[in-house]
Design a protein around this motif. Structure first.
Motif, PDB file in Angstrom:
ATOM      1  N   ARG A 112       0.993  -0.936  -0.052  1.00 12.49           N
ATOM      2  CA  ARG A 112       0.051   0.455  -0.335  1.00 12.49           C
ATOM      3  C   ARG A 112       0.886   1.216  -0.026  1.00 12.49           C
ATOM      4  N   HIS A 113       2.571   1.412   0.870  1.00 11.34           N
ATOM      5  CA  HIS A 113       2.500   2.056   0.626  1.00 11.34           C
ATOM      6  C   HIS A 113       4.093   2.743  -1.251  1.00 11.34           C
ATOM      7  N   LEU A 114       3.732   1.720  -2.050  1.00  9.83           N
ATOM      8  CA  LEU A 114       4.104   1.517  -3.103  1.00  9.83           C
ATOM      9  C   LEU A 114       3.535   2.111  -4.291  1.00  9.83           C
ATOM     10  N   LEU A 115       1.941   1.635  -3.553  1.00  7.28           N
ATOM     11  CA  LEU A 115       1.218   2.197  -4.721  1.00  7.28           C
ATOM     12  C   LEU A 115       0.589   3.049  -4.754  1.00  7.28           C
ATOM     13  N   PRO A 116      -0.252   3.846  -6.076  1.00  8.69           N
ATOM     14  CA  PRO A 116      -0.201   4.815  -6.496  1.00  8.69           C
ATOM     15  C   PRO A 116      -1.879   5.266  -5.049  1.00  8.69           C
ATOM     16  N   PRO A 117      -1.631   6.556  -5.122  1.00 12.72           N
ATOM     17  CA  PRO A 117      -3.448   6.652  -3.300  1.00 12.72           C
ATOM     18  C   PRO A 117      -4.574   5.922  -4.393  1.00 12.72           C
ATOM     19  N   GLY A 118      -5.137   5.255  -3.510  1.00  7.84           N
ATOM     20  CA  GLY A 118      -6.284   4.816  -3.744  1.00  7.84           C
ATOM     21  C   GLY A 118      -6.436   3.259  -5.021  1.00  7.84           C
ATOM     22  N   GLU A 119      -4.840   3.089  -5.487  1.00  2.90           N
ATOM     23  CA  GLU A 119      -5.348   2.458  -6.754  1.00  2.90           C
ATOM     24  C   GLU A 119      -4.926   1.099  -6.057  1.00  2.90           C
ATOM     25  N   GLU A 120      -5.565   0.092  -6.794  1.00  2.00           N
ATOM     26  CA  GLU A 120      -6.064  -0.839  -6.330  1.00  2.00           C
ATOM     27  C   GLU A 120      -4.987  -2.371  -6.853  1.00  2.00           C
ATOM     28  N   GLU A 121      -4.458  -3.214  -6.108  1.00  2.70           N
ATOM     29  CA  GLU A 121      -3.492  -4.251  -6.387  1.00  2.70           C
ATOM     30  C   GLU A 121      -4.046  -4.984  -7.516  1.00  2.70           C
ATOM     31  N   ALA A 122      -3.390  -5.202  -8.667  1.00  9.47           N
ATOM     32  CA  ALA A 122      -3.945  -7.018  -9.330  1.00  9.47           C
ATOM     33  C   ALA A 122      -4.308  -7.731  -8.464  1.00  9.47           C
ATOM     34  N   PHE A 123      -3.927  -8.424  -7.742  1.00  9.66           N
ATOM     35  CA  PHE A 123      -4.547  -9.643  -6.682  1.00  9.66           C
ATOM     36  C   PHE A 123      -4.976  -9.204  -5.705  1.00  9.66           C
ATOM     37  N   THR A 124      -5.579  -9.604  -4.568  1.00  6.00           N
ATOM     38  CA  THR A 124      -5.759  -9.549  -3.023  1.00  6.00           C
ATOM     39  C   THR A 124      -4.394  -9.840  -2.107  1.00  6.00           C
ATOM     40  N   ASP A 125      -4.181  -9.382  -0.887  1.00  2.00           N
ATOM     41  CA  ASP A 125      -3.638  -9.910   0.070  1.00  2.00           C
ATOM     42  C   ASP A 125      -4.331 -11.557   0.255  1.00  2.00           C
ATOM     43  N   ALA A 126      -3.068 -12.264   0.399  1.00  2.00           N
ATOM     44  CA  ALA A 126      -2.972 -13.846   0.355  1.00  2.00           C
ATOM     45  C   ALA A 126      -3.431 -14.257   1.958  1.00  2.00           C
ATOM     46  N   ALA A 127      -3.296 -13.777   2.940  1.00  2.00           N
ATOM     47  CA  ALA A 127      -3.546 -14.100   4.234  1.00  2.00           C
ATOM     48  C   ALA A 127      -5.038 -13.768   4.823  1.00  2.00           C
ATOM     49  N   THR A 128      -5.177 -12.431   3.763  1.00  2.00           N
ATOM     50  CA  THR A 128      -7.094 -12.285   4.584  1.00  2.00           C
ATOM     51  C   THR A 128      -7.726 -12.420   3.197  1.00  2.00           C
ATOM     52  N   GLY A 129      -6.858 -12.015   1.591  1.00  2.00           N
ATOM     53  CA  GLY A 129      -7.772 -12.282   0.786  1.00  2.00           C
ATOM     54  C   GLY A 129      -8.660 -10.434   0.465  1.00  2.00           C
ATOM     55  N   GLN A 130      -8.130  -9.550   1.095  1.00  2.00           N
ATOM     56  CA  GLN A 130      -8.297  -8.452   2.162  1.00  2.00           C
ATOM     57  C   GLN A 130      -8.140  -7.767   0.029  1.00  2.00           C
ATOM     58  N   ILE A 132      -5.879  -4.628  -1.679  1.00  2.00           N
ATOM     59  CA  ILE A 132      -4.728  -4.450  -1.835  1.00  2.00           C
ATOM     60  C   ILE A 132      -4.733  -2.858  -2.407  1.00  2.00           C
ATOM     61  N   VAL A 133      -4.216  -1.427  -1.658  1.00  2.00           N
ATOM     62  CA  VAL A 133      -5.157  -0.161  -2.048  1.00  2.00           C
ATOM     63  C   VAL A 133      -4.528   0.554  -1.382  1.00  2.00           C
ATOM     64  N   GLY A 134      -3.765   1.876  -3.115  1.00  2.00           N
ATOM     65  CA  GLY A 134      -2.132   1.915  -2.217  1.00  2.00           C
ATOM     66  C   GLY A 134      -2.920   3.426  -1.650  1.00  2.00           C
ATOM     67  N   LEU A 135      -2.518   3.670  -0.245  1.00  2.00           N
ATOM     68  CA  LEU A 135      -2.940   4.828   0.923  1.00  2.00           C
ATOM     69  C   LEU A 135      -2.080   6.189  -0.043  1.00  2.00           C
ATOM     70  N   SER A 136      -2.365   7.481   0.851  1.00  2.00           N
ATOM     71  CA  SER A 136      -2.530   8.369  -0.062  1.00  2.00           C
ATOM     72  C   SER A 136      -0.904   8.840   0.822  1.00  2.00           C
ATOM     73  N   TRP A 137      -0.546   9.603  -0.059  1.00  2.00           N
ATOM     74  CA  TRP A 137       0.949  10.190   0.374  1.00  2.00           C
ATOM     75  C   TRP A 137       1.610  10.622   1.949  1.00  2.00           C
ATOM     76  N   THR A 138       0.192  11.527   2.195  1.00  2.00           N
ATOM     77  CA  THR A 138       0.408  12.171   3.481  1.00  2.00           C
ATOM     78  C   THR A 138       0.177  10.193   4.110  1.00  2.00           C
ATOM     79  N   GLU A 139      -1.345   9.795   4.049  1.00  2.00           N
ATOM     80  CA  GLU A 139      -1.197   8.459   5.658  1.00  2.00           C
ATOM     81  C   GLU A 139       0.458   7.457   5.303  1.00  2.00           C
ATOM     82  N   SER A 140       0.785   7.122   4.226  1.00  2.00           N
ATOM     83  CA  SER A 140       1.784   6.212   4.406  1.00  2.00           C
ATOM     84  C   SER A 140       3.360   6.899   4.633  1.00  2.00           C
ATOM     85  N   LEU A 141       3.236   8.018   4.504  1.00  2.00           N
ATOM     86  CA  LEU A 141       4.718   9.000   5.754  1.00  2.00           C
ATOM     87  C   LEU A 141       4.074   8.900   6.689  1.00  2.00           C
ATOM     88  N   ARG A 142       2.979   9.342   7.505  1.00  2.00           N
ATOM     89  CA  ARG A 142       2.517   9.146   8.685  1.00  2.00           C
ATOM     90  C   ARG A 142       2.766   7.624   9.106  1.00  2.00           C
TER      91      ARG A 142
END
Length: 159
Positions: A112-130, A132-142
């Motif tokens: 989520r720290h590497l993706l553009p804000p709001g962009e969803e990865e093409a696959f889901t988290d293997a452990a949770t199935g949730q 993976i959506v990019g965080l805003s820069w502010t949220e990532s940095l914080r």
């Protein structure tokens, strides 16, 4: 550049392909990977506005604010797989050990720290199935700054 000794092998994460594994013990807060040989960064609109660069979005990673690198040559750092409970903390292009890690540990980061804000990865988290959506820069940095400070203070917080 990957700092500790490592190997590339089949990932422990279902569907992830190859992963990066430590060959030595690493202490919490130790640098695992550090930027090197970065020729330039691109604004996201430059990446998406260029047919040549947009074809390589799969090989891009956000470093800071709206600046991304493109690594189509797939350096070994590209074998860092995603986890919502990562062993590595991504912070401004560096990856720090999120806790004491024994040799044999697979290094993972939260994409989520590497993706553009709001962009969803093409696959889901293997452990949770949730998703993976990019965080805003502010949220990532914080969150990464807070987690790194906690690591350096000797406490562990969620990355």
């Amino acid at each position: 550049m990957i700092v500790p000794r490592y190997r590339i092998a089949a990932s422990n994460i279902a569907g992830a392909g190859q992963g990066l594994f430590l060959l030595e013990d690493v202490s919490a807060g130790q640098v695992l990977t550090a930027p090197d040989a970065i020729d330039r960064t691109y604004r996201y609109d430059e990446l998406t506005g260029s047919p040549e660069l947009s074809a390589q979005l799969y090989a891009s990673a956000r470093w800071f604010e709206d600046r991304y690198t493109v690594s189509p040559d797939w350096p070994d750092e590209c074998y860092l797989n995603h986890s919502f409970e990562p062993t590595g903390l991504w912070h401004l292009g560096f990856v720090f050990a999120a806790r004491d890690l024994p040799a044999g540990t697979e290094i993972t980061v939260d994409y989520r720290h590497l993706l553009p804000p709001g962009e969803e990865e093409a696959f889901t988290d293997a452990a949770t199935g949730q998703p993976i959506v990019g965080l805003s820069w502010t949220e990532s940095l914080r969150t990464s700054t807070h987690a790194l400070a906690a690591l350096l203070d000797g406490t562990r917080l969620a990355c």
